[in-house]
Design a protein around this motif. Structure first.
Motif, short mmCIF file in Angstrom:
data_model
loop_
_atom_site.label_atom_id
_atom_site.label_comp_id
_atom_site.label_asym_id
_atom_site.label_seq_id
_atom_site.Cartn_x
_atom_site.Cartn_y
_atom_site.Cartn_z
N GLY A 158 50.69 131.74 24.98
CA GLY A 158 51.79 132.34 25.72
C GLY A 158 51.47 132.88 27.10
O GLY A 158 52.29 133.56 27.70
N TRP A 159 50.30 132.56 27.62
CA TRP A 159 49.96 133.01 28.96
C TRP A 159 50.88 132.34 29.97
O TRP A 159 51.23 131.17 29.83
CB TRP A 159 48.53 132.66 29.31
N THR A 160 51.20 133.06 31.03
CA THR A 160 51.98 132.48 32.12
C THR A 160 51.04 131.75 33.07
O THR A 160 49.82 131.97 33.06
CB THR A 160 52.72 133.58 32.91
N LYS A 172 48.10 121.28 38.63
CA LYS A 172 46.99 120.54 38.02
C LYS A 172 47.21 120.31 36.52
O LYS A 172 46.88 119.25 36.00
CB LYS A 172 45.69 121.33 38.21
N TYR A 173 47.80 121.31 35.81
CA TYR A 173 47.88 121.21 34.36
C TYR A 173 49.29 121.20 33.79
O TYR A 173 49.46 120.87 32.62
CB TYR A 173 47.11 122.37 33.71
N GLY A 174 50.28 121.58 34.57
CA GLY A 174 51.64 121.61 34.05
C GLY A 174 52.17 120.20 33.87
O GLY A 174 52.02 119.35 34.73
N LYS A 175 52.79 119.96 32.72
CA LYS A 175 53.30 118.60 32.46
C LYS A 175 54.71 118.67 31.99
O LYS A 175 55.18 119.51 31.35
CB LYS A 175 52.42 117.92 31.44
N SER A 235 46.02 130.13 42.81
CA SER A 235 47.44 130.46 42.72
C SER A 235 48.05 129.85 41.46
O SER A 235 47.54 128.88 40.91
CB SER A 235 48.19 129.93 43.95
N ARG A 236 49.16 130.43 41.02
CA ARG A 236 49.87 129.88 39.87
C ARG A 236 50.36 128.48 40.18
O ARG A 236 50.39 127.62 39.31
CB ARG A 236 51.01 130.80 39.43
N GLN A 237 50.74 128.25 41.44
CA GLN A 237 51.23 126.93 41.82
C GLN A 237 50.14 125.86 41.69
O GLN A 237 50.41 124.76 41.20
CB GLN A 237 51.76 126.94 43.27
N SER A 238 48.94 126.21 42.10
CA SER A 238 47.87 125.19 42.04
C SER A 238 47.48 124.87 40.60
O SER A 238 47.25 123.71 40.26
CB SER A 238 46.65 125.61 42.86
N VAL A 239 47.42 125.90 39.75
CA VAL A 239 47.06 125.63 38.35
C VAL A 239 48.19 124.89 37.65
O VAL A 239 47.95 124.00 36.83
CB VAL A 239 46.62 126.93 37.62
N HIS A 240 49.43 125.22 37.98
CA HIS A 240 50.56 124.51 37.39
C HIS A 240 50.59 123.05 37.85
O HIS A 240 50.86 122.15 37.05
CB HIS A 240 51.88 125.20 37.73
N ARG A 259 36.24 119.97 31.88
CA ARG A 259 36.66 119.90 30.47
C ARG A 259 36.87 121.29 29.88
O ARG A 259 37.85 121.53 29.16
CB ARG A 259 35.63 119.12 29.64
N VAL A 260 35.96 122.21 30.19
CA VAL A 260 36.10 123.58 29.69
C VAL A 260 37.34 124.23 30.28
O VAL A 260 38.11 124.89 29.56
CB VAL A 260 34.83 124.41 30.01
N GLU A 261 37.59 124.02 31.55
CA GLU A 261 38.77 124.59 32.19
C GLU A 261 40.04 124.04 31.56
O GLU A 261 40.95 124.82 31.23
CB GLU A 261 38.77 124.29 33.69
N ALA A 262 40.13 122.74 31.38
CA ALA A 262 41.32 122.13 30.79
C ALA A 262 41.56 122.66 29.38
O ALA A 262 42.71 122.99 29.01
CB ALA A 262 41.18 120.61 30.77
N HIS A 263 40.51 122.76 28.60
CA HIS A 263 40.63 123.28 27.24
C HIS A 263 41.11 124.74 27.27
O HIS A 263 41.98 125.13 26.49
CB HIS A 263 39.29 123.17 26.51
N SER A 264 40.53 125.53 28.16
CA SER A 264 40.88 126.95 28.25
C SER A 264 42.30 127.16 28.73
O SER A 264 43.01 128.05 28.24
CB SER A 264 39.89 127.67 29.17
N VAL A 265 42.73 126.36 29.68
CA VAL A 265 44.12 126.45 30.16
C VAL A 265 45.08 126.09 29.03
O VAL A 265 46.07 126.79 28.80
CB VAL A 265 44.35 125.55 31.39
N ALA A 266 44.78 125.04 28.30
CA ALA A 266 45.65 124.64 27.18
C ALA A 266 45.71 125.75 26.14
O ALA A 266 46.79 126.07 25.62
CB ALA A 266 45.15 123.33 26.56
#
Length: 67
Positions: free
Chosen positions: A44-46, A64-67, A57-62, A31-38
């Motif tokens: 404006g973070w990449t 998981k959270y990119g929509k 990696s950017r690919q793994s975080v994208h 939950r903390v990770e999801a909130h922090s990524v959002a």
């Protein structure tokens, strides 16, 4: 389970209690990770910056959270 109860449970001699505390910590961390990524994306973070901050990696975080 709140942080105080998690802390107490971790010190428990009962593995079942301690393992439930581990599960609660994993859920809290997610939950903390999801909130922090959002929040980072809103500021404006990449995906690369977020991945670097999380040690992935950017690919793994994208993925998981990119929509």
């Amino acid at each position: 389970m709140d942080i105080e109860r998690i802390s107490e449970s971790i010190r428990s001699g009962d593995p079942a209690v301690s393992l439930r505390a581990v599960t609660a910590l994993h859920r809290l961390a997610e939950r903390v990770e999801a909130h922090s990524v959002a929040a980072a994306r809103e500021q404006g973070w990449t995906w690369e910056q977020i991945g670097d901050a999380l040690g992935v990696s950017r690919q793994s975080v994208h993925a998981k959270y990119g929509k």
